[in-house]
Design an enzyme around this catalytic site. Structure first.
Site: not given
Length: 154
Positions: A45-46
């Site tokens: 997600c980062t």
């Protein structure tokens, strides 16, 4: 189940800044990239959020609003956004109602899925890939380019 060509389902949500927004606020004014992701501060997600950030100048050229959606709370979104200097909106979907509207639920993990919505509120592209987070922005940019080409022709 929503598909390409459908009207984007309208939702209201609270942003990372505590502001209440509706998807309807942007229809008629901007193209929209709506992306669902599993969880703030996780590796995939980062990478996905940073890929949107790193391509921000390209995205801005398409008069686009980017909205990231996960079930994390507003405080988590605020910290995630500050830590990675994300220039776009993150909204909290704690009860997963927005995910349900877009059928972006997933099986074991919440789905990682991106919707590109044109200024008329029509879903123009859907990209679903749990394991290729950086590709979501590339797919969105391709779809935005296609929308622009169609606007120029018409």
């Amino acid at each position: 189940m929503v598909k390409v060509g459908d009207k984007a389902p309208i939702f209201e949500a609270v942003t990372d800044s505590g502001e209440k927004i509706s998807l309807a606020d942007f229809i008629g004014k901007h193209n929209i990239v709506l992306y669902f992701y599993p969880k703030d501060n996780t590796p995939g997600c980062t990478r996905e959020a940073c890929a949107f950030r790193d391509n921000w100048n390209l995205l801005k050229d398409y008069d686009v609003v980017v909205i990231g959606v996960s079930s994390d709370d507003i405080n988590s979104h605020k910290k995630f956004k500050e830590k990675y200097q994300l220039p776009f909106i993150l909204v909290s979907d704690p009860d997963k109602k927005i995910r349900e509207l877009y059928n972006a639920k997933g099986f074991i993990l919440p789905a990682r899925i991106t919707f590109v919505i044109d200024k008329r509120g029509i879903i123009r592209h859907i990209y679903n890939s749990q394991f290729n987070p950086e590709n979501h922005v590339k797919e969105a940019l391709k779809a935005l380019q296609k929308i622009r080409e169609e606007e120029v022709r018409n």
